[in-house]
Design an enzyme around this catalytic site. Structure first.
Site, PDB file in Angstrom:
ATOM      1  N   TYR A 161      28.544  37.096  39.040  1.00  0.00           N
ATOM      2  CA  TYR A 161      29.972  37.303  39.878  1.00  0.00           C
ATOM      3  C   TYR A 161      30.001  36.896  41.313  1.00  0.00           C
ATOM      4  CZ  TYR A 161      33.750  40.381  41.595  1.00  0.00           C
ATOM      5  OH  TYR A 161      34.997  40.723  42.394  1.00  0.00           O
ATOM      6  N   SER A 164      30.255  33.177  41.133  1.00  0.00           N
ATOM      7  CA  SER A 164      31.528  32.826  40.616  1.00  0.00           C
ATOM      8  C   SER A 164      32.338  32.801  41.660  1.00  0.00           C
ATOM      9  CB  SER A 164      32.099  33.566  39.392  1.00  0.00           C
ATOM     10  OG  SER A 164      32.517  34.980  39.809  1.00  0.00           O
ATOM     11  N   LYS A 165      32.264  33.730  42.675  1.00  0.00           N
ATOM     12  CA  LYS A 165      33.195  34.117  43.818  1.00  0.00           C
ATOM     13  C   LYS A 165      32.997  33.092  44.848  1.00  0.00           C
ATOM     14  CE  LYS A 165      35.917  37.392  41.940  1.00  0.00           C
ATOM     15  NZ  LYS A 165      37.068  37.100  41.691  1.00  0.00           N
ATOM     16  N   ILE A 194      37.299  47.909  46.370  1.00  0.00           N
ATOM     17  CA  ILE A 194      38.755  48.317  46.357  1.00  0.00           C
ATOM     18  C   ILE A 194      38.734  49.248  45.238  1.00  0.00           C
ATOM     19  CG2 ILE A 194      41.044  47.527  46.048  1.00  0.00           C
ATOM     20  CD1 ILE A 194      39.669  46.602  48.831  1.00  0.00           C
TER      21      ILE A 194
HETATM   22  P1  NAP Z   1      41.227  45.011  37.379  1.00  0.00           P
HETATM   23  O1  NAP Z   1      42.009  46.286  37.910  1.00  0.00           O
HETATM   24  O2  NAP Z   1      40.320  45.095  36.262  1.00  0.00           O
HETATM   25  O3  NAP Z   1      42.471  43.908  37.247  1.00  0.00           O
HETATM   26  C1  NAP Z   1      41.813  42.749  36.773  1.00  0.00           C
HETATM   27  C2  NAP Z   1      42.908  42.106  35.454  1.00  0.00           C
HETATM   28  O4  NAP Z   1      42.728  40.883  35.381  1.00  0.00           O
HETATM   29  C3  NAP Z   1      42.824  43.070  34.198  1.00  0.00           C
HETATM   30  O5  NAP Z   1      44.214  43.293  33.773  1.00  0.00           O
HETATM   31  C4  NAP Z   1      42.113  42.179  33.438  1.00  0.00           C
HETATM   32  O6  NAP Z   1      42.077  42.401  32.172  1.00  0.00           O
HETATM   33  C5  NAP Z   1      42.589  40.750  33.677  1.00  0.00           C
HETATM   34  N1  NAP Z   1      41.831  39.764  33.363  1.00  0.00           N
HETATM   35  C6  NAP Z   1      40.386  39.656  33.039  1.00  0.00           C
HETATM   36  N2  NAP Z   1      40.098  38.698  32.309  1.00  0.00           N
HETATM   37  C7  NAP Z   1      41.282  37.982  32.093  1.00  0.00           C
HETATM   38  C8  NAP Z   1      41.504  36.721  31.801  1.00  0.00           C
HETATM   39  N3  NAP Z   1      40.480  36.113  31.090  1.00  0.00           N
HETATM   40  N4  NAP Z   1      42.543  36.253  31.602  1.00  0.00           N
HETATM   41  C9  NAP Z   1      43.757  36.833  32.129  1.00  0.00           C
HETATM   42  N5  NAP Z   1      43.392  38.022  32.696  1.00  0.00           N
HETATM   43  C10 NAP Z   1      42.379  38.477  32.847  1.00  0.00           C
HETATM   44  O7  NAP Z   1      40.674  44.235  38.743  1.00  0.00           O
HETATM   45  P2  NAP Z   1      40.791  44.204  40.363  1.00  0.00           P
HETATM   46  O8  NAP Z   1      39.967  45.221  41.182  1.00  0.00           O
HETATM   47  O9  NAP Z   1      42.408  44.433  40.488  1.00  0.00           O
HETATM   48  O10 NAP Z   1      40.095  42.787  40.528  1.00  0.00           O
HETATM   49  C11 NAP Z   1      41.177  41.622  40.742  1.00  0.00           C
HETATM   50  C12 NAP Z   1      40.475  40.722  41.619  1.00  0.00           C
HETATM   51  O11 NAP Z   1      39.875  41.135  42.694  1.00  0.00           O
HETATM   52  C13 NAP Z   1      39.337  40.199  40.643  1.00  0.00           C
HETATM   53  O12 NAP Z   1      39.169  38.827  40.865  1.00  0.00           O
HETATM   54  C14 NAP Z   1      38.241  40.768  41.265  1.00  0.00           C
HETATM   55  O13 NAP Z   1      37.114  40.127  41.214  1.00  0.00           O
HETATM   56  C15 NAP Z   1      38.794  40.774  42.730  1.00  0.00           C
HETATM   57  N6  NAP Z   1      37.809  41.639  43.537  1.00  0.00           N
HETATM   58  C16 NAP Z   1      38.084  43.029  43.268  1.00  0.00           C
HETATM   59  C17 NAP Z   1      37.268  44.041  44.226  1.00  0.00           C
HETATM   60  C18 NAP Z   1      37.361  45.495  43.805  1.00  0.00           C
HETATM   61  O14 NAP Z   1      36.561  46.246  44.535  1.00  0.00           O
HETATM   62  N7  NAP Z   1      38.206  46.042  42.994  1.00  0.00           N
HETATM   63  C19 NAP Z   1      36.456  43.450  45.242  1.00  0.00           C
HETATM   64  C20 NAP Z   1      36.619  42.021  45.432  1.00  0.00           C
HETATM   65  C21 NAP Z   1      37.255  41.099  44.561  1.00  0.00           C
HETATM   66  P3  NAP Z   1      40.928  43.308  31.506  1.00  0.00           P
HETATM   67  O15 NAP Z   1      41.224  44.627  31.857  1.00  0.00           O
HETATM   68  O16 NAP Z   1      41.116  42.877  30.068  1.00  0.00           O
HETATM   69  O17 NAP Z   1      39.611  42.782  31.920  1.00  0.00           O
END
Ligand code: NAP
Length: 256
Positions: A161, A164-165, A194
């Protein structure tokens, strides 16, 4: 009581393609941009939830469509960009928010998991940028990519992870430099922890030392996805017209 803020309208006339639009930060970004006048193509793997995001945007007064699309599949990526052009005729902003997170001991991580995480988070971001760039060059538009504080400071049990980031940061910097003179900006956000479905029930490997993982912020009450959405909206708007190739932490100083 303070008065509600007047809508800014920073996305009036702008078409914004958001991946990961069904959930968490992506859904919050759709709502934020809809409230600011944007037209939205919402893309995600989750069919019902991405339609609900687009519906919510329409309820807020925006034009919005949904598409089920996997960012790691070049054919589906091409289809989502084509859908945006077919529906709305242009792309002004690409917000790459789709992502996945898995925890494992690095020495035990299956290669398939490594490949999947890199494939969605890094290759998926690249594929979306590549497909959207010809259209962004026409509109002198911009890209906001989603990195993470795990790219800046080691997050244990998350080697794939974090890698990738970190790749997303390098990709963003390359695009910013390569296309900046042609009017296309690219920036990235680095959220800390988050509160979203991604982080609600983390599955750590047996024997994980949670003291290595926990990162508390002095501003923990602001860990909602809206705070990331507001940064994404700022970077994507003309307010950030002189910001290019930058990454911005939104973590309440948890890395300090
Ligand atoms: P989330 O609630 O899981 O939302 C991510 C969405 O992306 C989900 O609907 C997921 O579907 C979808 N997704 C996954 N793989 C995909 C694909 N191959 N093609 C299209 N859509 C896909 O996560 P989030 O916390 O909002 O995260 C959003 C972004 O912020 C991500 O890039 C994450 O790495 C980044 N981020 C999050 C945090 C945190 O603490 N939450 C911190 C740093 C960075 P599925 O449910 O089917 O997987």
């Amino acid at each position: 009581m303070s008065k509600p803020l007047a809508p800014l309208g920073r996305f009036d006339g702008k078409v914004v393609l958001v991946t990961g639009a069904a959930s968490g930060i992506g859904a919050a970004t759709v709502e934020r941009i809809a409230r600011e006048g944007g037209t939205l193509l919402c893309a995600d793997l989750q069919a019902d939830a991405v339609r609900a995001s687009a519906k919510r945007a329409v309820e807020l007064g925006a034009s919005a469509e949904a598409i089920v699309s996997d960012v790691s599949d070049p054919v589906q990526v091409a289809a989502s960009v084509a859908a945006c052009i077919d529906h709305f005729g242009r792309i002004d902003v690409l917000c790459n928010i789709a992502g996945i997170l898995r925890f494992d001991h690095t020495h035990e991580m299956p290669l398939a998991d490594w490949n999947q995480i890199i494939g969605v988070n890094l290759t998926g971001t690249f594929l979306m940028c590549q497909a959207a760039l010809p259209h962004l060059l026409e509109t002198r538009g911009n890209i906001v990519n989603t990195s993470s504080t795990s790219a800046l400071k080691g997050l244990p049990y998350a080697a794939a992870y974090g890698a990738s980031k970190a790749g997303v940061l390098a990709l963003t910097a390359a695009i910013a430099t390569e296309y900046g003179r042609k009017g296309v900006r690219a920036n990235a956000v680095c959220p800390g922890s988050i509160t979203t479905p991604m982080t609600s029930q983390p599955s750590f490997p047996e024997g994980a030392n949670m003291r290595l993982v926990m990162r508390h912020s002095p501003l923990d009450e602001f860990r909602g996805p809206e705070t990331v959405a507001s940064l994404i909206a700022f970077l994507a708007s003309d307010d950030a017209v002189h910001i290019n190739g930058e990454h911005v932490r939104v973590d309440g100083a948890s890395l300090s």
